[in-house]
Design a protein around this motif. Structure first.
Motif, PDB file in Angstrom:
ATOM      1  N   ARG A   1      34.131  45.004  41.670  1.00 18.90           N
ATOM      2  CA  ARG A   1      33.425  44.107  40.752  1.00 18.90           C
ATOM      3  C   ARG A   1      33.642  42.649  41.159  1.00 18.90           C
ATOM      4  O   ARG A   1      32.696  41.853  41.243  1.00 18.90           O
ATOM      5  CB  ARG A   1      33.896  44.330  39.323  1.00 18.90           C
ATOM      6  N   SER A   2      34.886  42.294  41.446  1.00 22.39           N
ATOM      7  CA  SER A   2      35.204  40.912  41.827  1.00 22.39           C
ATOM      8  C   SER A   2      34.539  40.533  43.141  1.00 22.39           C
ATOM      9  O   SER A   2      34.029  39.418  43.303  1.00 22.39           O
ATOM     10  CB  SER A   2      36.716  40.728  41.941  1.00 22.39           C
ATOM     11  N   LEU A   3      34.531  41.454  44.107  1.00 19.68           N
ATOM     12  CA  LEU A   3      33.927  41.163  45.406  1.00 19.68           C
ATOM     13  C   LEU A   3      32.415  40.970  45.285  1.00 19.68           C
ATOM     14  O   LEU A   3      31.837  40.100  45.955  1.00 19.68           O
ATOM     15  CB  LEU A   3      34.241  42.278  46.393  1.00 19.68           C
TER      16      LEU A   3
ATOM     17  N   ALA B   1      38.976  36.638  45.515  1.00 25.01           N
ATOM     18  CA  ALA B   1      37.813  36.984  44.692  1.00 25.01           C
ATOM     19  C   ALA B   1      38.174  37.157  43.222  1.00 25.01           C
ATOM     20  O   ALA B   1      37.329  37.024  42.345  1.00 25.01           O
ATOM     21  CB  ALA B   1      37.161  38.260  45.220  1.00 25.01           C
ATOM     22  N   THR B   2      39.449  37.477  42.944  1.00 21.61           N
ATOM     23  CA  THR B   2      39.906  37.667  41.562  1.00 21.61           C
ATOM     24  C   THR B   2      40.598  36.402  41.069  1.00 21.61           C
ATOM     25  O   THR B   2      41.413  35.813  41.778  1.00 21.61           O
ATOM     26  CB  THR B   2      40.889  38.850  41.479  1.00 21.61           C
ATOM     27  N   ASP B   3      40.294  35.997  39.847  1.00 14.61           N
ATOM     28  CA  ASP B   3      40.929  34.816  39.252  1.00 14.61           C
ATOM     29  C   ASP B   3      42.349  35.190  38.826  1.00 14.61           C
ATOM     30  O   ASP B   3      42.545  35.887  37.830  1.00 14.61           O
ATOM     31  CB  ASP B   3      40.118  34.341  38.048  1.00 14.61           C
ATOM     32  N   TRP B   4      43.352  34.727  39.567  1.00 14.07           N
ATOM     33  CA  TRP B   4      44.743  35.091  39.302  1.00 14.07           C
ATOM     34  C   TRP B   4      45.303  34.420  38.049  1.00 14.07           C
ATOM     35  O   TRP B   4      46.349  34.819  37.548  1.00 14.07           O
ATOM     36  CB  TRP B   4      45.615  34.751  40.512  1.00 14.07           C
ATOM     37  N   ARG B   5      44.619  33.428  37.511  1.00 16.40           N
ATOM     38  CA  ARG B   5      45.125  32.735  36.318  1.00 16.40           C
ATOM     39  C   ARG B   5      44.853  33.514  35.037  1.00 16.40           C
ATOM     40  O   ARG B   5      45.434  33.216  34.000  1.00 16.40           O
ATOM     41  CB  ARG B   5      44.501  31.340  36.224  1.00 16.40           C
ATOM     42  N   GLY B   6      43.976  34.490  35.094  1.00 18.15           N
ATOM     43  CA  GLY B   6      43.674  35.269  33.884  1.00 18.15           C
ATOM     44  C   GLY B   6      42.270  35.830  33.956  1.00 18.15           C
ATOM     45  O   GLY B   6      41.933  36.552  34.884  1.00 18.15           O
ATOM     46  N   ASN B   7      41.431  35.497  32.979  1.00 16.39           N
ATOM     47  CA  ASN B   7      40.041  35.963  32.948  1.00 16.39           C
ATOM     48  C   ASN B   7      39.982  37.486  32.970  1.00 16.39           C
ATOM     49  O   ASN B   7      39.197  38.091  33.684  1.00 16.39           O
ATOM     50  CB  ASN B   7      39.250  35.370  34.115  1.00 16.39           C
ATOM     51  N   ASN B   8      40.880  38.099  32.184  1.00 11.18           N
ATOM     52  CA  ASN B   8      40.946  39.552  32.038  1.00 11.18           C
ATOM     53  C   ASN B   8      41.254  40.258  33.358  1.00 11.18           C
ATOM     54  O   ASN B   8      40.769  41.346  33.632  1.00 11.18           O
ATOM     55  CB  ASN B   8      39.647  40.118  31.448  1.00 11.18           C
TER      56      ASN B   8
ATOM     57  N   SER C   1      48.713  42.784  44.459  1.00 13.79           N
ATOM     58  CA  SER C   1      50.032  42.138  44.446  1.00 13.79           C
ATOM     59  C   SER C   1      49.898  40.621  44.425  1.00 13.79           C
ATOM     60  O   SER C   1      50.689  39.938  43.763  1.00 13.79           O
ATOM     61  CB  SER C   1      50.871  42.595  45.648  1.00 13.79           C
ATOM     62  N   ALA C   2      48.899  40.078  45.109  1.00 11.59           N
ATOM     63  CA  ALA C   2      48.686  38.625  45.083  1.00 11.59           C
ATOM     64  C   ALA C   2      48.316  38.149  43.686  1.00 11.59           C
ATOM     65  O   ALA C   2      48.849  37.152  43.183  1.00 11.59           O
ATOM     66  CB  ALA C   2      47.598  38.232  46.081  1.00 11.59           C
ATOM     67  N   THR C   3      47.394  38.874  43.032  1.00 11.64           N
ATOM     68  CA  THR C   3      46.967  38.497  41.684  1.00 11.64           C
ATOM     69  C   THR C   3      48.133  38.554  40.701  1.00 11.64           C
ATOM     70  O   THR C   3      48.365  37.610  39.931  1.00 11.64           O
ATOM     71  CB  THR C   3      45.840  39.430  41.208  1.00 11.64           C
ATOM     72  N   ILE C   4      48.890  39.661  40.727  1.00 11.94           N
ATOM     73  CA  ILE C   4      49.990  39.814  39.780  1.00 11.94           C
ATOM     74  C   ILE C   4      51.110  38.834  40.083  1.00 11.94           C
ATOM     75  O   ILE C   4      51.664  38.195  39.171  1.00 11.94           O
ATOM     76  CB  ILE C   4      50.507  41.266  39.795  1.00 11.94           C
ATOM     77  N   GLY C   5      51.466  38.668  41.353  1.00 11.53           N
ATOM     78  CA  GLY C   5      52.542  37.744  41.711  1.00 11.53           C
ATOM     79  C   GLY C   5      52.236  36.310  41.325  1.00 11.53           C
ATOM     80  O   GLY C   5      53.100  35.587  40.819  1.00 11.53           O
TER      81      GLY C   5
END
Length: 357
Positions: free
Chosen positions: A66-68, A164-171, A202-206
């Motif tokens: 979805r993010s890609l 591609a994924t917003d690591w700050r949040g945005n569900n 791991s990048a998003t969560i870290g």
């Protein structure tokens, strides 16, 4: 005054509608379940499994796909006649085939010839085509070639997953974990455990852990044959290895999306132990999980034992990446295991004894 105008009203309308369709898909899907793994209460350690297998395409990779797609659409890389090409060991390709069909676009998955037939059938079910290559290390070059030949777009999950994924949040998955943990006895996990395929999760969560100033530590469980663990230990990003037998995680090279500096610990897990933990998890929880989930759970067992030995109370969260029904012909097949020289029984006995300690 001179100017050059490349605006295409029709394409912009199509892109706007495509983004609406992709976001509507997310809106229709409720958040994934957070299961409690049944550890003895006297231990004071709680283990949770976030079940990503309940996404519409059955795996954690649904979020990534979805993010890609949103990233490609917003960047102007995907239009109304774009052929989508992806290099994948299976699950990302399944999810991307789903979104390509949603948008009416052709899809080609470039995958190792060893990819499970179950995943190939799912890609074809969603209208995609499977392009198999004998050398897993050649899937990137072959994807570039096919994208150029078709005038299409190579999604390149291994490069773009971490951005591609917003690591700050945005569900994103990290925000979901902390929200679902909010009413648990230990709402801020001591550890979150994930595997690494692209390195995007791991990048998003870290990043999210640091951004939200949580004391949680991030552990990445890595299967044998993967380049990630030896690279992380040595700091040498040029490391290459044979690759992993655990589909979806472990890579023969260090992928661009892998962000080593957000990881607190890496845990190398033998393949026989991953597959034993896959079976053990099904026995204990009733959840039919895949091999990468087994890798995660094997690492969690070590962390639970470590916390107990230190007298530490708290929680650990890991992921159910996909379902075991995708691996009946491989990890669930005694003949395949024997052919690979994998003996899971000693590990299975150890895991069964773990809960009685």
């Amino acid at each position: 005054m001179r100017f050059t105008d490349r605006h295409d009203t029709g394409t912009r309308r199509w892109v706007a509608e495509a983004i609406r369709k992709v976001e509507a898909d997310a809106n229709r899907s409720c958040d994934t379940h957070l299961h409690v793994f049944p550890l003895p209460s006297r231990w004071g350690v709680n283990l949770y499994l976030k079940d990503e297998s309940v996404h519409p395409t059955g795996s954690l990779k649904h979020r990534l796909a979805r993010s890609l797609f949103l990233y490609g659409l917003a960047n102007g890389w995907i239009g109304p006649a774009t052929t989508i090409v992806e290099a994948s060991s299976g699950s990302t390709a399944v999810s991307e085939a789903y979104f390509a069909r949603l948008l009416g676009l052709p899809f080609i998955a470039v995958m190792p010839a060893s990819t499970s037939p179950e995943k190939c059938h799912l890609i074809e079910f969603y209208g995609g085509k499977c392009h198999l290559v004998d050398d897993p290390g050649a899937i990137h070059d072959e994807s570039h070639r096919l994208a150029a030949k078709t005038g299409g777009h190579f999604m390149d999950q291994f490069t773009y997953a971490e951005r591609a994924t917003d690591w700050r949040g945005n569900n994103n998955i990290a925000e979901s974990i902390y929200s679902q943990m909010s009413m648990e006895p230990h709402p801020v996990p001591a550890w979150i455990v994930v595997g690494a395929g692209t390195g995007g999760t791991s990048a998003t969560i870290g990043r999210y852990i640091r951004y939200r100033r949580h004391p949680t530590r991030l552990a990445v469980a890595d299967p044998e044959g993967s380049a990630f663990y030896p690279s992380w230990v040595s700091g040498d990003t040029s490391v290459t290895t044979p690759g992993s037998r655990i589909e979806g995680i472990g890579r023969p090279r260090v992928e661009p999306s892998f962000q080593p500096t957000v990881i607190d610990r890496m845990i190398a897990v033998p393949d026989a132990r991953s597959i034993a933990a896959m079976r053990w998890t099904r026995e204990v929880t009733g959840l039919d999980v895949g091999g990468s989930t087994g890798t995660n759970l094997a690492a969690c067992v070590d962390l639970v034992a470590e916390m107990r030995a230190a007298g530490e109370r708290g929680s650990i969260v890991t992921l159910v990446c996909d379902s075991g029904d995708r691996y009946r012909g491989t990890y669930g097949n005694p003949g395949w295991l024997a052919g690979q020289g994998l003996d899971t029984e000693p590990h299975l006995a150890e895991l069964r004894a773990f809960l009685t300690g």
